[in-house]
Design an enzyme around this catalytic site. Structure first.
Site, PDB file in Angstrom:
ATOM      1  N   GLY A 156       3.657   1.147   8.378  1.00  0.00           N
ATOM      2  CA  GLY A 156       2.389   0.966   9.095  1.00  0.00           C
ATOM      3  C   GLY A 156       2.281  -0.476   9.567  1.00  0.00           C
ATOM      4  O   GLY A 156       3.288  -1.153   9.790  1.00  0.00           O
ATOM      5  N   ARG A 157       1.038  -0.941   9.678  1.00  0.00           N
ATOM      6  CA  ARG A 157       0.817  -2.308  10.177  1.00  0.00           C
ATOM      7  C   ARG A 157       1.527  -3.341   9.296  1.00  0.00           C
ATOM      8  O   ARG A 157       2.290  -4.181   9.788  1.00  0.00           O
ATOM      9  CB  ARG A 157      -0.690  -2.614  10.214  1.00  0.00           C
ATOM     10  CG  ARG A 157      -1.447  -1.905  11.313  1.00  0.00           C
ATOM     11  CD  ARG A 157      -2.944  -2.087  11.125  1.00  0.00           C
ATOM     12  NE  ARG A 157      -3.393  -1.401   9.923  1.00  0.00           N
ATOM     13  CZ  ARG A 157      -4.089  -0.261   9.912  1.00  0.00           C
ATOM     14  NH1 ARG A 157      -4.470   0.270  11.037  1.00  0.00           N
ATOM     15  NH2 ARG A 157      -4.437   0.310   8.780  1.00  0.00           N
ATOM     16  N   ILE A 158       1.277  -3.278   7.978  1.00  0.00           N
ATOM     17  CA  ILE A 158       1.864  -4.289   7.092  1.00  0.00           C
ATOM     18  C   ILE A 158       3.372  -4.072   6.968  1.00  0.00           C
ATOM     19  O   ILE A 158       4.153  -5.032   7.019  1.00  0.00           O
ATOM     20  CB  ILE A 158       1.169  -4.266   5.712  1.00  0.00           C
ATOM     21  CG1 ILE A 158      -0.305  -4.664   5.876  1.00  0.00           C
ATOM     22  CG2 ILE A 158       1.858  -5.202   4.730  1.00  0.00           C
ATOM     23  CD1 ILE A 158      -1.157  -4.483   4.616  1.00  0.00           C
ATOM     24  N   ARG A 179       6.235   8.961   7.195  1.00  0.00           N
ATOM     25  CA  ARG A 179       6.014  10.378   7.534  1.00  0.00           C
ATOM     26  C   ARG A 179       6.493  10.687   8.941  1.00  0.00           C
ATOM     27  O   ARG A 179       7.024  11.757   9.214  1.00  0.00           O
ATOM     28  CB  ARG A 179       4.533  10.718   7.382  1.00  0.00           C
ATOM     29  CG  ARG A 179       4.091  10.699   5.937  1.00  0.00           C
ATOM     30  CD  ARG A 179       2.628  10.976   5.797  1.00  0.00           C
ATOM     31  NE  ARG A 179       1.810   9.967   6.467  1.00  0.00           N
ATOM     32  CZ  ARG A 179       0.496   9.871   6.344  1.00  0.00           C
ATOM     33  NH1 ARG A 179      -0.156  10.713   5.588  1.00  0.00           N
ATOM     34  NH2 ARG A 179      -0.178   8.933   6.968  1.00  0.00           N
ATOM     35  N   ILE A 235       3.417  -4.683  -2.610  1.00  0.00           N
ATOM     36  CA  ILE A 235       2.200  -5.365  -2.127  1.00  0.00           C
ATOM     37  C   ILE A 235       1.134  -4.332  -1.769  1.00  0.00           C
ATOM     38  O   ILE A 235       0.128  -4.682  -1.160  1.00  0.00           O
ATOM     39  CB  ILE A 235       2.476  -6.271  -0.897  1.00  0.00           C
ATOM     40  CG1 ILE A 235       3.214  -5.531   0.214  1.00  0.00           C
ATOM     41  CG2 ILE A 235       3.244  -7.520  -1.297  1.00  0.00           C
ATOM     42  CD1 ILE A 235       2.448  -4.580   1.025  1.00  0.00           C
ATOM     43  N   ARG A 237      -0.475  -0.829  -3.521  1.00  0.00           N
ATOM     44  CA  ARG A 237      -1.406  -0.569  -4.603  1.00  0.00           C
ATOM     45  C   ARG A 237      -0.588  -0.267  -5.853  1.00  0.00           C
ATOM     46  O   ARG A 237       0.452   0.404  -5.776  1.00  0.00           O
ATOM     47  CB  ARG A 237      -2.318   0.635  -4.287  1.00  0.00           C
ATOM     48  CG  ARG A 237      -3.455   0.341  -3.327  1.00  0.00           C
ATOM     49  CD  ARG A 237      -4.498  -0.620  -3.929  1.00  0.00           C
ATOM     50  NE  ARG A 237      -5.609  -0.860  -3.021  1.00  0.00           N
ATOM     51  CZ  ARG A 237      -5.715  -1.927  -2.224  1.00  0.00           C
ATOM     52  NH1 ARG A 237      -4.784  -2.855  -2.216  1.00  0.00           N
ATOM     53  NH2 ARG A 237      -6.780  -2.071  -1.459  1.00  0.00           N
ATOM     54  N   GLU A 266      -5.181  -2.674 -12.713  1.00  0.00           N
ATOM     55  CA  GLU A 266      -5.668  -4.046 -12.515  1.00  0.00           C
ATOM     56  C   GLU A 266      -7.014  -4.273 -13.178  1.00  0.00           C
ATOM     57  O   GLU A 266      -7.855  -3.383 -13.112  1.00  0.00           O
ATOM     58  CB  GLU A 266      -5.813  -4.333 -11.007  1.00  0.00           C
ATOM     59  CG  GLU A 266      -4.524  -4.758 -10.383  1.00  0.00           C
ATOM     60  CD  GLU A 266      -4.626  -4.991  -8.882  1.00  0.00           C
ATOM     61  OE1 GLU A 266      -5.660  -5.491  -8.400  1.00  0.00           O
ATOM     62  OE2 GLU A 266      -3.637  -4.674  -8.208  1.00  0.00           O
ATOM     63  N   HIS A 284      -2.769 -10.235  -7.111  1.00  0.00           N
ATOM     64  CA  HIS A 284      -3.322  -9.584  -5.908  1.00  0.00           C
ATOM     65  C   HIS A 284      -3.745 -10.639  -4.873  1.00  0.00           C
ATOM     66  O   HIS A 284      -4.924 -10.718  -4.491  1.00  0.00           O
ATOM     67  CB  HIS A 284      -4.491  -8.672  -6.281  1.00  0.00           C
ATOM     68  CG  HIS A 284      -4.713  -7.555  -5.297  1.00  0.00           C
ATOM     69  ND1 HIS A 284      -4.993  -6.266  -5.680  1.00  0.00           N
ATOM     70  CD2 HIS A 284      -4.690  -7.528  -3.945  1.00  0.00           C
ATOM     71  CE1 HIS A 284      -5.138  -5.496  -4.614  1.00  0.00           C
ATOM     72  NE2 HIS A 284      -4.962  -6.255  -3.531  1.00  0.00           N
ATOM     73  N   GLY A 286      -2.508 -10.964  -1.759  1.00  0.00           N
ATOM     74  CA  GLY A 286      -2.155 -10.587  -0.378  1.00  0.00           C
ATOM     75  C   GLY A 286      -2.992 -11.224   0.720  1.00  0.00           C
ATOM     76  O   GLY A 286      -2.456 -11.769   1.681  1.00  0.00           O
TER      77      GLY A 286
HETATM   78  N1  NAD Z   1      -1.729  -6.790  -1.732  1.00  0.00           N
HETATM   79  C1  NAD Z   1      -2.800  -6.884  -0.968  1.00  0.00           C
HETATM   80  O1  NAD Z   1      -3.619  -7.774  -1.098  1.00  0.00           O
HETATM   81  C2  NAD Z   1      -3.007  -5.890   0.137  1.00  0.00           C
HETATM   82  C3  NAD Z   1      -3.595  -6.339   1.319  1.00  0.00           C
HETATM   83  C4  NAD Z   1      -3.788  -5.431   2.337  1.00  0.00           C
HETATM   84  C5  NAD Z   1      -3.404  -4.101   2.185  1.00  0.00           C
HETATM   85  N2  NAD Z   1      -2.844  -3.701   1.024  1.00  0.00           N
HETATM   86  C6  NAD Z   1      -2.424  -2.297   0.885  1.00  0.00           C
HETATM   87  O2  NAD Z   1      -1.501  -2.000   1.922  1.00  0.00           O
HETATM   88  C7  NAD Z   1      -1.759  -0.702   2.399  1.00  0.00           C
HETATM   89  C8  NAD Z   1      -1.189  -0.528   3.781  1.00  0.00           C
HETATM   90  O3  NAD Z   1      -1.963  -1.206   4.731  1.00  0.00           O
HETATM   91  P1  NAD Z   1      -1.669  -1.042   6.300  1.00  0.00           P
HETATM   92  O4  NAD Z   1      -2.701  -1.803   7.025  1.00  0.00           O
HETATM   93  O5  NAD Z   1      -0.223  -1.303   6.583  1.00  0.00           O
HETATM   94  O6  NAD Z   1      -1.940   0.521   6.455  1.00  0.00           O
HETATM   95  P2  NAD Z   1      -1.368   1.497   7.568  1.00  0.00           P
HETATM   96  O7  NAD Z   1      -2.220   2.696   7.530  1.00  0.00           O
HETATM   97  O8  NAD Z   1      -1.194   0.783   8.853  1.00  0.00           O
HETATM   98  O9  NAD Z   1       0.091   1.853   7.039  1.00  0.00           O
HETATM   99  C9  NAD Z   1       0.348   2.746   6.010  1.00  0.00           C
HETATM  100  C10 NAD Z   1       1.662   3.463   6.291  1.00  0.00           C
HETATM  101  O10 NAD Z   1       1.938   4.321   5.197  1.00  0.00           O
HETATM  102  C11 NAD Z   1       2.204   5.626   5.705  1.00  0.00           C
HETATM  103  N3  NAD Z   1       1.673   6.620   4.769  1.00  0.00           N
HETATM  104  C12 NAD Z   1       0.369   6.873   4.526  1.00  0.00           C
HETATM  105  N4  NAD Z   1       0.255   7.850   3.618  1.00  0.00           N
HETATM  106  C13 NAD Z   1       1.494   8.218   3.301  1.00  0.00           C
HETATM  107  C14 NAD Z   1       2.032   9.190   2.429  1.00  0.00           C
HETATM  108  N5  NAD Z   1       1.235  10.004   1.726  1.00  0.00           N
HETATM  109  N6  NAD Z   1       3.349   9.312   2.349  1.00  0.00           N
HETATM  110  C15 NAD Z   1       4.138   8.509   3.078  1.00  0.00           C
HETATM  111  N7  NAD Z   1       3.706   7.561   3.933  1.00  0.00           N
HETATM  112  C16 NAD Z   1       2.400   7.427   4.035  1.00  0.00           C
HETATM  113  C17 NAD Z   1       1.486   5.735   7.043  1.00  0.00           C
HETATM  114  O11 NAD Z   1       2.125   6.676   7.886  1.00  0.00           O
HETATM  115  C18 NAD Z   1       1.603   4.320   7.565  1.00  0.00           C
HETATM  116  O12 NAD Z   1       2.780   4.143   8.300  1.00  0.00           O
HETATM  117  C19 NAD Z   1      -3.281  -0.581   2.288  1.00  0.00           C
HETATM  118  O13 NAD Z   1      -3.691   0.766   2.229  1.00  0.00           O
HETATM  119  C20 NAD Z   1      -3.593  -1.333   1.027  1.00  0.00           C
HETATM  120  O14 NAD Z   1      -3.622  -0.464  -0.073  1.00  0.00           O
HETATM  121  C21 NAD Z   1      -2.629  -4.566  -0.006  1.00  0.00           C
HETATM  122  O1  DGY Z   2      -6.689  -3.542   0.866  1.00  0.00           O
HETATM  123  C1  DGY Z   2      -6.885  -4.725   1.081  1.00  0.00           C
HETATM  124  O2  DGY Z   2      -7.278  -5.163   2.176  1.00  0.00           O
HETATM  125  C2  DGY Z   2      -6.601  -5.727  -0.009  1.00  0.00           C
HETATM  126  O3  DGY Z   2      -5.951  -5.167  -1.088  1.00  0.00           O
HETATM  127  C3  DGY Z   2      -7.832  -6.467  -0.429  1.00  0.00           C
HETATM  128  O4  DGY Z   2      -7.663  -7.766   0.004  1.00  0.00           O
END
Ligand code: NAD
Ligand code: DGY
Length: 317
Positions: A156-158, A179, A235, A237, A266, A284, A286
């Site tokens: 996804g984005r990250i 997926r 990074i 959950r 956590e 945490h 990020g």
């Molecule tokens: N460590 C931190 O501080 C921190 C910060 C920001 C986000 N996060 C976590 O990172 C996650 C991802 O963020 P994002 O903005 O990239 O989200 P996003 O929705 O852009 O990307 C998620 C990716 O995972 C895939 N996905 C979703 N459900 C799935 C499943 N059941 N099986 C397989 N693939 C699956 C999606 O197709 C997508 O490509 C967030 O949901 C959050 O939990 C953590």
């Molecule tokens: O999901 C998020 O954006 C982070 O885990 C909280 O900063």
């Protein structure tokens, strides 16, 4: 003016922007809301700006007959602490803050990749302890990251921001599990089975959302499939990892190391994990930069403002 509850202290500019439009109560406590507070928030406020750790599960919604609250404008992209279906059934919309978090979180993933592969945490502890005896040719040899293969789970984005950093910055071939296939501006190979990806890469990175579908996605079988010199980075959950299986894999030397920003329960980090020298542990971090937290807050306020105007919030989930 509508009554808004902000469940933790946020950057001043965010609270000021919220106060321009709403009657704001800021809960002056950095700990997650307790059971009663969650229910009271739904009963007594029109809008709530919650964050990670404020667990709005189905039981919370079930206990509040006619919630006054109509929007949970989450601070953060991850919303696995909110039961969105139960919220919807209770007539409450949910929004999040995608995009604002992407680069900062990808930067922390790279921090963990480098720290784990190059044993930076272990080295820092050695110097800090006064136990370092000086440089020598075979001291603390780690994994050379440049040119090694990275596997991204959740493109996804990250995930994409991490992959781009690995590709452009470290000349790393990119493989991924997602997926659907992604159209990316650099070469990346999609692998159908997660266990196959795990076995093919030097660094495996978790970037999927939390929730029921990804719970314990990384289990003993995945760690078993990894190569013994490989590193696991999380990074996303904590709940996407079977933490006990990860500890066992590290203790048995099935993988070389792990870099973690998030944990299954956590802020509890198992002692067995804390004892391992092959693990890099961050609290945490990020999105932990004032600029980023301010952008996240402003996005949450934008969602609230749109909702107040009768529009669908730009980031409704
Ligand atoms: N460590 C931190 O501080 C921190 C910060 C920001 C986000 N996060 C976590 O990172 C996650 C991802 O963020 P994002 O903005 O990239 O989200 P996003 O929705 O852009 O990307 C998620 C990716 O995972 C895939 N996905 C979703 N459900 C799935 C499943 N059941 N099986 C397989 N693939 C699956 C999606 O197709 C997508 O490509 C967030 O949901 C959050 O939990 C953590
Ligand atoms: O999901 C998020 O954006 C982070 O885990 C909280 O900063």
């Amino acid at each position: 003016m509508k009554r808004l509850l902000i469940t933790r202290p946020l950057p001043d500019a965010v609270v000021a922007a919220a106060r321009d439009a709403f009657h704001v109560t800021v809960r002056l406590n950095n700990l997650p809301m307790q059971s009663d507070e969650l229910r009271d928030a739904l009963r007594n406020f029109d809008l709530v700006l919650p964050t990670l750790g404020d667990v709005f599960d189905a039981g919370v919604f079930a206990d509040v007959d006619t919630p006054r609250c109509k929007l949970l404008a989450n601070f953060g992209v991850g919303y696995n602490h909110i039961d969105v279906a139960a919220a919807k059934a209770a007539g409450i919309a949910v929004s999040n803050t995608p995009g604002a978090v992407t680069d900062a979180t990808a930067d922390v993933a790279l921090t963990l990749i480098l720290m784990s592969a190059r044993r930076a945490g272990e080295g820092e502890r050695l110097v800090r302890s006064g136990g370092w005896k000086g440089w020598h040719p075979t001291q603390m040899l780690g994994l050379h990251v440049t040119g090694k293969t990275v596997g991204i789970v959740g493109m996804g984005r990250i995930g994409q921001a991490i992959a781009a950093r690995c590709h452009y910055g470290f000349n790393m071939p990119v493989k991924y599990w997602n997926r659907s296939a992604k159209d990316l501006p650099f070469e990346a190979t999609r692998v159908e089975r997660l266990a196959d990806l795990a076995g093919q890469v030097d660094v495996l990175v978790a970037a999927v959302p939390g929730g029921a579908q990804t719970h314990h996605l990384f289990d003993a079988d995945i760690f078993e499939a990894m190569q013994s010199h490989a590193h696991f980075i999380n990074i996303s959950r904590g709940e996407v990892v079977d933490e006990a299986a990860l500890v066992a894999a590290l203790q048995a030397g099935k993988i070389a190391g792990a870099g973690l920003d998030v944990y299954e329960f956590e802020p509890r980090v198992p002692e067995a994990l804390r004892k391992l020298n092959t693990v890099t542990l961050l609290p945490h971090l990020g999105t932990a930069a004032l600029e980023v937290r301010s952008q996240m807050g402003m996005m949450a306020v934008d969602n609230l403002l749109a909702f107040e105007r009768g529009e669908t919030p730009p980031n409704q989930v």
